[in-house]
Motif scaffolding. Structure first.
Motif, PDB file in Angstrom:
ATOM      1  N   LYS A 149       0.841  -1.194   0.000  1.00 26.49           N
ATOM      2  CA  LYS A 149       0.000   0.000   0.000  1.00 26.49           C
ATOM      3  C   LYS A 149       0.877   1.245   0.000  1.00 26.49           C
ATOM      4  O   LYS A 149       1.988   1.225   0.530  1.00 26.49           O
TER       5      LYS A 149
ATOM      6  N   LEU B 187      -5.638  -3.002  10.401  1.00 27.69           N
ATOM      7  CA  LEU B 187      -5.517  -3.763   9.146  1.00 27.69           C
ATOM      8  C   LEU B 187      -5.459  -2.912   7.887  1.00 27.69           C
ATOM      9  O   LEU B 187      -4.612  -3.127   7.029  1.00 27.69           O
ATOM     10  N   LEU B 188      -6.339  -1.935   7.790  1.00 28.25           N
ATOM     11  CA  LEU B 188      -6.434  -1.161   6.547  1.00 28.25           C
ATOM     12  C   LEU B 188      -5.161  -0.374   6.266  1.00 28.25           C
ATOM     13  O   LEU B 188      -4.776  -0.183   5.113  1.00 28.25           O
TER      14      LEU B 188
ATOM     15  N   TRP C 226       1.071  -6.840   8.958  1.00 27.64           N
ATOM     16  CA  TRP C 226      -0.319  -6.880   8.484  1.00 27.64           C
ATOM     17  C   TRP C 226      -0.820  -8.336   8.438  1.00 27.64           C
ATOM     18  O   TRP C 226      -1.905  -8.649   8.918  1.00 27.64           O
TER      19      TRP C 226
ATOM     20  N   ARG D 205      -3.977  -9.934  10.211  1.00 26.03           N
ATOM     21  CA  ARG D 205      -5.097 -10.413   9.384  1.00 26.03           C
ATOM     22  C   ARG D 205      -5.457 -11.845   9.788  1.00 26.03           C
ATOM     23  O   ARG D 205      -6.625 -12.190   9.914  1.00 26.03           O
TER      24      ARG D 205
ATOM     25  N   ILE E 195     -22.218  -1.018  13.568  1.00 20.56           N
ATOM     26  CA  ILE E 195     -20.832  -1.423  13.876  1.00 20.56           C
ATOM     27  C   ILE E 195     -20.547  -1.247  15.372  1.00 20.56           C
ATOM     28  O   ILE E 195     -19.866  -2.071  15.981  1.00 20.56           O
TER      29      ILE E 195
ATOM     30  N   ALA F  49     -13.377   2.013   8.616  1.00 18.22           N
ATOM     31  CA  ALA F  49     -13.571   1.353   7.319  1.00 18.22           C
ATOM     32  C   ALA F  49     -14.995   0.858   7.170  1.00 18.22           C
ATOM     33  O   ALA F  49     -15.450   0.608   6.060  1.00 18.22           O
ATOM     34  N   GLY F  50     -15.687   0.737   8.292  1.00 20.35           N
ATOM     35  CA  GLY F  50     -16.904  -0.069   8.258  1.00 20.35           C
ATOM     36  C   GLY F  50     -18.226   0.648   8.242  1.00 20.35           C
ATOM     37  O   GLY F  50     -19.250  -0.013   8.108  1.00 20.35           O
TER      38      GLY F  50
ATOM     39  N   THR G 262     -18.544   3.451   4.273  1.00 18.88           N
ATOM     40  CA  THR G 262     -18.633   2.650   3.050  1.00 18.88           C
ATOM     41  C   THR G 262     -20.027   2.047   2.890  1.00 18.88           C
ATOM     42  O   THR G 262     -20.673   2.206   1.856  1.00 18.88           O
TER      43      THR G 262
ATOM     44  N   THR H 282      -8.100   2.435  -5.335  1.00 18.71           N
ATOM     45  CA  THR H 282      -7.101   2.031  -4.338  1.00 18.71           C
ATOM     46  C   THR H 282      -5.728   2.074  -5.006  1.00 18.71           C
ATOM     47  O   THR H 282      -5.630   2.252  -6.216  1.00 18.71           O
TER      48      THR H 282
ATOM     49  N   ARG I 289      -1.330   0.812  -4.919  1.00 18.00           N
ATOM     50  CA  ARG I 289      -0.222  -0.005  -4.438  1.00 18.00           C
ATOM     51  C   ARG I 289       1.068   0.583  -5.005  1.00 18.00           C
ATOM     52  O   ARG I 289       1.029   1.266  -6.032  1.00 18.00           O
TER      53      ARG I 289
ATOM     54  N   PRO J  50     -15.875  -4.231  -5.807  1.00 23.67           N
ATOM     55  CA  PRO J  50     -16.201  -3.181  -4.830  1.00 23.67           C
ATOM     56  C   PRO J  50     -15.476  -3.401  -3.512  1.00 23.67           C
ATOM     57  O   PRO J  50     -15.227  -2.441  -2.777  1.00 23.67           O
ATOM     58  N   PHE J  51     -15.150  -4.659  -3.200  1.00 26.18           N
ATOM     59  CA  PHE J  51     -14.450  -4.954  -1.949  1.00 26.18           C
ATOM     60  C   PHE J  51     -12.954  -5.196  -2.188  1.00 26.18           C
ATOM     61  O   PHE J  51     -12.266  -5.783  -1.345  1.00 26.18           O
ATOM     62  N   GLY J  52     -12.455  -4.778  -3.335  1.00 18.58           N
ATOM     63  CA  GLY J  52     -11.060  -5.039  -3.654  1.00 18.58           C
ATOM     64  C   GLY J  52     -10.878  -6.498  -4.046  1.00 18.58           C
ATOM     65  O   GLY J  52     -11.847  -7.190  -4.401  1.00 18.58           O
TER      66      GLY J  52
ATOM     67  N   ARG K  77      -5.777  -8.799   0.412  1.00 23.31           N
ATOM     68  CA  ARG K  77      -6.176  -7.612   1.178  1.00 23.31           C
ATOM     69  C   ARG K  77      -7.612  -7.204   0.859  1.00 23.31           C
ATOM     70  O   ARG K  77      -8.027  -6.066   1.111  1.00 23.31           O
TER      71      ARG K  77
ATOM     72  N   CYS L 263     -11.466  -6.664   1.311  1.00 23.12           N
ATOM     73  CA  CYS L 263     -12.178  -6.189   2.504  1.00 23.12           C
ATOM     74  C   CYS L 263     -12.512  -7.335   3.456  1.00 23.12           C
ATOM     75  O   CYS L 263     -13.146  -8.306   3.064  1.00 23.12           O
TER      76      CYS L 263
HETATM   77  C1  HEM Z   1     -20.096  -1.581   1.267  1.00 19.64           C
HETATM   78  C2  HEM Z   1     -19.218  -1.588   2.245  1.00 19.64           C
HETATM   79  C3  HEM Z   1     -17.734  -1.716   2.087  1.00 19.64           C
HETATM   80  C4  HEM Z   1     -16.935  -1.514   0.994  1.00 19.64           C
HETATM   81  C5  HEM Z   1     -17.369  -1.100  -0.404  1.00 19.64           C
HETATM   82  C6  HEM Z   1     -15.568  -1.788   1.398  1.00 19.64           C
HETATM   83  C7  HEM Z   1     -14.471  -1.738   0.543  1.00 19.64           C
HETATM   84  C8  HEM Z   1     -13.200  -2.105   0.889  1.00 19.64           C
HETATM   85  C9  HEM Z   1     -12.081  -2.211  -0.028  1.00 19.64           C
HETATM   86  C10 HEM Z   1     -12.121  -1.933  -1.526  1.00 19.64           C
HETATM   87  C11 HEM Z   1     -11.010  -2.637   0.690  1.00 19.64           C
HETATM   88  C12 HEM Z   1      -9.626  -2.967   0.128  1.00 19.64           C
HETATM   89  C13 HEM Z   1      -8.749  -1.754   0.008  1.00 19.64           C
HETATM   90  C14 HEM Z   1      -7.449  -2.079  -0.693  1.00 19.64           C
HETATM   91  O1  HEM Z   1      -7.217  -3.181  -1.172  1.00 19.64           O
HETATM   92  O2  HEM Z   1      -6.628  -1.177  -0.753  1.00 19.64           O
HETATM   93  C15 HEM Z   1     -11.423  -2.760   2.060  1.00 19.64           C
HETATM   94  C16 HEM Z   1     -10.599  -3.128   3.092  1.00 19.64           C
HETATM   95  C17 HEM Z   1     -11.015  -3.210   4.407  1.00 19.64           C
HETATM   96  N1  HEM Z   1     -12.304  -3.097   4.884  1.00 19.64           N
HETATM   97 FE1  HEM Z   1     -13.937  -2.704   3.792  1.00 19.64          FE
HETATM   98  N2  HEM Z   1     -15.566  -2.131   2.717  1.00 19.64           N
HETATM   99  C18 HEM Z   1     -16.862  -2.105   3.187  1.00 19.64           C
HETATM  100  C19 HEM Z   1     -17.297  -2.418   4.461  1.00 19.64           C
HETATM  101  C20 HEM Z   1     -16.477  -2.770   5.498  1.00 19.64           C
HETATM  102  C21 HEM Z   1     -16.927  -3.125   6.824  1.00 19.64           C
HETATM  103  C22 HEM Z   1     -18.396  -3.207   7.246  1.00 19.64           C
HETATM  104  C23 HEM Z   1     -15.812  -3.347   7.582  1.00 19.64           C
HETATM  105  C24 HEM Z   1     -15.695  -3.755   9.018  1.00 19.64           C
HETATM  106  C25 HEM Z   1     -16.663  -4.144   9.784  1.00 19.64           C
HETATM  107  C26 HEM Z   1     -14.665  -3.142   6.718  1.00 19.64           C
HETATM  108  C27 HEM Z   1     -13.348  -3.269   7.113  1.00 19.64           C
HETATM  109  C28 HEM Z   1     -12.270  -3.267   6.236  1.00 19.64           C
HETATM  110  C29 HEM Z   1     -10.903  -3.497   6.680  1.00 19.64           C
HETATM  111  C30 HEM Z   1     -10.430  -3.725   8.107  1.00 19.64           C
HETATM  112  C31 HEM Z   1     -10.114  -3.475   5.520  1.00 19.64           C
HETATM  113  C32 HEM Z   1      -8.615  -3.705   5.416  1.00 19.64           C
HETATM  114  C33 HEM Z   1      -8.376  -5.172   5.146  1.00 19.64           C
HETATM  115  C34 HEM Z   1      -6.916  -5.532   4.989  1.00 19.64           C
HETATM  116  O3  HEM Z   1      -6.156  -4.799   4.375  1.00 19.64           O
HETATM  117  O4  HEM Z   1      -6.564  -6.609   5.503  1.00 19.64           O
HETATM  118  N3  HEM Z   1     -15.108  -2.802   5.464  1.00 19.64           N
HETATM  119  N4  HEM Z   1     -12.765  -2.450   2.148  1.00 19.64           N
END
Ligand code: HEM
Length: 437
Positions: A69, A85-86, A93, A97, A147, A259-260, A263, A311, A313, A372-374, A378, A380
């Motif tokens: 990152k 984590l994020l 990390w 994780r 949350i 993060a939670g 989004t 995002t 890297r 959408p969640f990557g 890594r 989400c």
């Molecule tokens: C619609 C809802 C959400 C979206 C669109 C979303 C999107 C993302 C994306 C794209 C990443 C990856 C970022 C990257 O690779 O650089 C990420 C990572 C993360 N998200 Fe979400 N997220 C959402 C909801 C949540 C929720 C509800 C939580 C916690 C309860 C959460 C916790 C995290 C954490 C901790 C990471 C880092 C993970 C890591 O690097 O190991 N997110 N999210």
């Protein structure tokens, strides 16, 4: 082969517009130069910008070990939100994780369904019939309280919940400035803005610390078994058999908060606005709230308006991705919004067509054409959590309430902050179904 390099005068010409409206500028440049281009950002940092699903897959998944990152996520965000984590990277990390992942497994989250449902019922009843409601404030409120409850099922207290919500909203709104406009970092420091926001961040950590102490000392009664805090307290590193120290724990909790909720709140606000614009789909869901179709609606909404719209890297060593050379040190900007809107992967990409998210149709497309969640290791950690809460809230609203626009429904443009906001307020009325008949 290198991607086309954007001439410096073009970058300079776009600099101000880029800071204000990055999505149309990036889209224009991609349409002109191709799905990959190289740009010197801020005169020095070289960025390979992409809306190419294959490049995204390579960087985020296939050869993820070669990519870390950037300082934007680990430095600028970490400075205020801590190193959870994020914002963490490397071996540290991975260790975190592995420790936290089990708490987010689908079966484990099932235990939180009742808690989430309780928050949703309370929050919907609170706004129902109360007159016009600002849509994003409503979804933010619900997502934040979900949350909080998921972490602290024994309660966080009304005053502390409000204060933490206030602080996190302030931090999220502020962080984008030093990231997007690095030359403002000095002035923000001199004007005392940096110190003010660091104080707010410290206050949020103290609030979380107080609640952890209450849990550890049993002052809120016996510890709940199934909430996220207890999972974090009980987890042990494989190598040492020890748990996280307090500082770590606070970092991880703060990151889950940050993060939670914005989004999910974002995705919910876009989904509701899209349904109001598409009365046929809304009526279909109200008549029979089929969870599979609802999933397709939510996914199509996140395709059009991915809350995490970009995002990045940084390449550690020189590498090849999707036929392009990525030099060591180059930043790769994965333009998630651009991938989701690319005609290469979607017919009529600007149209809202939930049926294209049917699992059979998704299988026909590139696996990284919808991220959408990557993706990769890594990805989400909260993806199942987010899908569950969105399903529950929308399901409840559609079953028990009528949701209408208070006044003409505005046309919206996406406005990218840390997450993808709507560019103007949407005001809605939420009325209990039985009140109408
Ligand atoms: C619609 C809802 C959400 C979206 C669109 C979303 C999107 C993302 C994306 C794209 C990443 C990856 C970022 C990257 O690779 O650089 C990420 C990572 C993360 N998200 Fe979400 N997220 C959402 C909801 C949540 C929720 C509800 C939580 C916690 C309860 C959460 C916790 C995290 C954490 C901790 C990471 C880092 C993970 C890591 O690097 O190991 N997110 N999210």
């Amino acid at each position: 082969m290198y991607a086309p390099r954007i001439p410096r005068h073009v970058t300079l010409r776009h600099l101000l517009r880029l800071a204000r409206r990055p999505i149309p500028v990036f889209t224009e440049l991609l349409n002109r130069y191709g799905d990959n281009f190289i740009q010197e950002v801020g005169g020095s940092r070289t960025t390979h910008f992409t809306r190419d699903a294959e490049v995204a897959r390579h960087v985020l998944q296939r050869n993820h070990r070669n990519y870390e990152k950037s300082e934007i996520q680990t430095g600028q965000m970490g400075k205020y939100l801590g190193y959870g984590l994020l914002t963490n990277s490397g071996d540290d990390w991975l260790r975190q994780r592995r420790l936290i992942q089990p708490g987010f497994h689908r079966q484990r989250l099932a235990a939180l369904t009742g808690e989430m449902q309780g928050v949703i019922e309370t929050e919907c009843a609170r706004v129902a019939g109360s007159g016009p409601v600002d849509l994003f404030s409503f979804t933010r409120q619900v997502a934040f309280r979900i949350i909080v409850r998921a972490l602290f099922t024994d309660g966080f207290g009304e005053a502390d919940t409000r204060r933490l919500h206030y602080i996190l909203d302030k931090l999220q709104a502020y962080i984008i400035y030093p990231i997007r406009l690095p030359f403002l970092r000095g002035p923000l420091r001199w004007l005392g803005q940096e110190a003010r926001h660091l104080r707010l961040a410290a206050e949020s950590r103290q609030l979380i610390r107080d609640h952890i102490h209450q849990r550890n000392h049993g002052s809120r009664g016996p510890a709940p078994k199934d909430d996220l805090l207890q999972m974090l307290l009980d987890s042990r590193y494989e190598d040492t058999g020890e748990g996280m120290d307090e500082q770590r724990l606070i970092d991880e909790i703060l990151i889950l908060f940050a993060a939670g909720y914005e989004t999910s709140a974002n995705a919910l606000a876009w989904t509701i606005w899209l349904l109001l614009r598409h009365p046929h789909e809304l009526a279909q869901l109200q008549q029979s709230p089929d969870p599979d179709y609802l999933t397709q609606v939510i996914e199509e909404s996140m395709r059009l308006y991915p809350p995490a719209w970009i995002t990045d890297r940084v390449a550690l060593d020189t590498d090849e991705a999707g036929g392009f050379t990525l030099d060591a040190g180059v930043t790769i900007g994965v333009f998630i919004y651009g991938i989701h809107h690319s005609p290469r992967y979607y017919d009529a990409p600007e149209e809202f067509r939930p049926a294209r998210m049917h699992p059979n149709r998704k299988r026909e497309r590139h696996p990284f054409s919808f991220i959408p969640f990557g993706g990769g290791p890594r990805q989400c950690i909260g993806n199942h959590f987010a899908m569950l809460e969105m399903q529950l809230l929308l399901g409840h609203l559609l079953r028990h309430y009528d949701i209408t626009s208070a006044g003409p429904l505005p046309d919206l443009e996406p406005k990218p902050f840390v997450t993808l906001h709507q560019d103007r307020p949407v005001t809605v009325r939420i009325t209990p179904r039985s009140a109408k008949t």
